[in-house]
Design an enzyme around this catalytic site. Structure first.
Site, mmCIF file in Angstrom:
data_model
loop_
_atom_site.group_PDB
_atom_site.id
_atom_site.type_symbol
_atom_site.label_atom_id
_atom_site.label_comp_id
_atom_site.label_asym_id
_atom_site.label_seq_id
_atom_site.Cartn_x
_atom_site.Cartn_y
_atom_site.Cartn_z
ATOM 1 N N ASP A 1 -5.301 35.434 2.582
ATOM 2 C CA ASP A 1 -6.198 34.437 1.999
ATOM 3 C C ASP A 1 -7.443 34.200 2.841
ATOM 4 O O ASP A 1 -7.361 33.658 3.941
ATOM 5 C CB ASP A 1 -5.407 33.123 1.853
ATOM 6 C CG ASP A 1 -6.097 32.104 0.973
ATOM 7 O OD1 ASP A 1 -7.035 32.465 0.250
ATOM 8 O OD2 ASP A 1 -5.674 30.933 1.014
ATOM 9 N N ASP B 1 -9.342 28.463 -7.149
ATOM 10 C CA ASP B 1 -8.038 27.844 -7.366
ATOM 11 C C ASP B 1 -7.961 27.142 -8.722
ATOM 12 O O ASP B 1 -8.912 26.493 -9.164
ATOM 13 C CB ASP B 1 -7.750 26.815 -6.270
ATOM 14 C CG ASP B 1 -7.520 27.461 -4.917
ATOM 15 O OD1 ASP B 1 -7.416 28.699 -4.867
ATOM 16 O OD2 ASP B 1 -7.424 26.733 -3.917
#
Length: 510
Positions: free
Chosen positions: A272, A323
């Site tokens: 990430d 997200d």
């Protein structure tokens, strides 16, 4: 008086949740599970030569149930009581295995292909990730509780398998590899956790970043000192700008960290940072490939489209955006807008519009029932299955209501996601807020979703054979209700609720 008021507030909250659950239950479309055996899940599985096979036959039906297999290659064995395949195969090739599941009411059989070669993740991974429910409040105990719920709820019997630990598990560097070790207060024994998850017939995943510091302010995979010493930065530093601490340090510890992941027995890695770039991706890919087991490699987040041609070759999944949240505003832009990514999706390599936001979510501030309406949740699941993207649940599996369980256990819908052909559905027709996605399936049928993303209420929609590139009479099957609707010629018309979907398959009529 204050205590009485608090009690009334709590009772009102419980009453509202109960009412919400009752309302959701009215939307259940999936037929009840049958007591006779049925084998579900992926029909194909990839493993590299000499690496351990970690696979559990997904089968519904009354227990006890016994499993058997014909055509197992040398080095592989099947536990007849659990349905767990284990061992390793050294010789490359495709092995067709005849699987059987038997209980007192009958026997189910299905052919299963084990492909031993360089490609893994031949169907999109299905499982769970901790972030959308626990965020920074994650603990080992919570992961274990959700793993147990994955089994006890029966989700495992429909192909759900991965239990992925997101950010904030990290402590300090150390141990035999000088790798990231878990925070001893929240994850006292990572090895024990991995062993317990595997013993249940599930997979387990882990999280890291090439940055010095993760999004959750924990140690990353690099540092500006050779020891890898880490102190979190609490200042408001812009992320994604390659500024300290959100940058790649002078010293990287990829090889050390992967050795530790390998020893624990990890099956999945979420890597990430932003922007995802090729040097860091390739370095991690090579380290994972050099290990002794297969670890699915997932890139997060907001993968640059300009680089996807190169990045897709050295990763198994990649995030196509930021997200997700449990709102229509967040979900809607992901439903009919993934077509440009479709050319890069194929078995072993998948686009990822992010994790799922059905059931009880919370991001460490809950749990609470998803703010998505029932129709929006059907849209969510239908779109993700049609697009053949990872199905990673972000909810509390210990709080599965009847509606959520039905949403996640419809094997005909899941089969569209897990189809061996691995094609991503694309938009074949669009009229403003009304859109139709469709794709070919490996058995020669077609799957389609008619989506009403507008705010004008129920709309009548038409699925035209011309848009599908077919002609003649076809049997249309409602996949959510698991029943044939009838034989249609040239087109199929249906009403689609606001923010909802009608998901169908079409097979040639005789």
């Amino acid at each position: 008086m204050k205590k009485l008021w608090i009690a009334l507030v709590v009772l009102c909250g419980i009453a509202q949740i109960t009412k919400a659950q009752d309302t959701l239950a009215k939307y259940i479309l999936t037929p009840k599970e049958k007591p006779s055996p049925q084998i579900n899940g992926a029909k194909i599985f990839g493993v590299r030569p000499g690496h351990p096979v970690v696979y559990t036959i997904a089968a519904t039906g009354n227990r006890p149930m016994t499993f058997s297999a014909k055509g197992l290659p040398a080095g592989l064995k099947l536990d007849s009581k659990t349905g767990m395949l284990s061992g390793s195969v050294n010789k490359t090739g495709t092995y067709t295995i005849a699987l059987s599941a038997k209980n007192a009411l009958g026997t189910a059989t299905r052919n299963f292909k084990l492909v031993v070669g360089e490609e893994i993740s031949l169907t999109p991974p299905m499982g769970w990730n901790s972030w959308n429910i626990y965020a920074t409040k994650l603990t080992q105990a919570l992961v274990l509780a959700n793993a147990k719920a994955m089994v006890s709820s029966g989700l495992i019997n429909h192909g759900w398998s991965y239990m992925n630990i997101d950010d904030v598990w990290q402590g300090k560097r150390g141990g035999e590899f000088h790798a990231i070790l878990p925070d001893s207060t929240t994850f006292p024994n990572m090895q024990a956790l991995a062993d317990e998850v595997h013993a249940m017939g599930l997979h387990i995943g882990i999280y890291s970043t090439p940055w010095i510091e993760s999004y959750g302010h924990h140690v990353g995979g690099s540092a500006d000192n050779p020891e890898g010493a880490f102190s979190p930065v609490k200042e408001n530093v812009p992320r994604n700008k390659k500024l300290f601490p959100y940058k790649i340090g002078q010293y990287t510890f990829v090889d050390q960290d992967v050795k530790q992941f390998d020893k624990w027995g990890m099956d999945y890695l979420k890597y990430d940072w932003s922007p995802n770039e090729l040097p860091e991706t390739k370095k991690m890919f090579d380290a994972l490939r050099a290990g002794s087991r297969d670890i699915i490699f997932s890139l997060s987040n907001s993968t640059p489209f300009a680089s996807i041609g190169d990045l897709s070759k050295v990763s198994n999944t990649w995030r196509t955006g930021g997200d997700i949240r449990d709102s229509w505003k967040s979900l809607k832009p992901r439903v009919l807008a993934q077509d440009k990514w479709a050319p890069y999706a194929k078995p072993g390599h998948w686009n990822d519009p992010d994790m799922m936001v059905v059931g009880w979510v919370g991001w460490g501030k809950g749990p609470y029932p998803s703010h998505l309406t029932p129709d929006e949740q059907y849209t969510h699941m239908s779109a993700w299955c049609l697009m053949s993207v990872p199905l990673l649940l972000g909810n509390d599996l210990t709080k599965l209501d009847a509606f959520t369980l039905s949403l996640l256990t419809n094997d005909e819908v899941i089969a569209v996601n897990q189809d061996p052909l691995g094609k991503q559905a694309t938009v074949i027709a669009r009229n403003g807020e009304l859109g139709i996605m469709a794709k070919d399936l490996s058995d020669g049928t077609k799957a389609a979703g008619l989506f009403n993303t507008g705010d004008a209420g129920t709309q009548n929609m038409v699925l035209s054979w011309k848009d599908l590139g077919i002609s003649g009479k076809y049997i249309v099957r409602d996949l959510w209700r698991q029943k044939d609707i009838g034989v249609f010629d040239n087109e199929f018309k249906t009403d689609v609720p606001q923010h909802g979907v009608v998901m169908v398959s079409l097979r040639k009529a005789k």
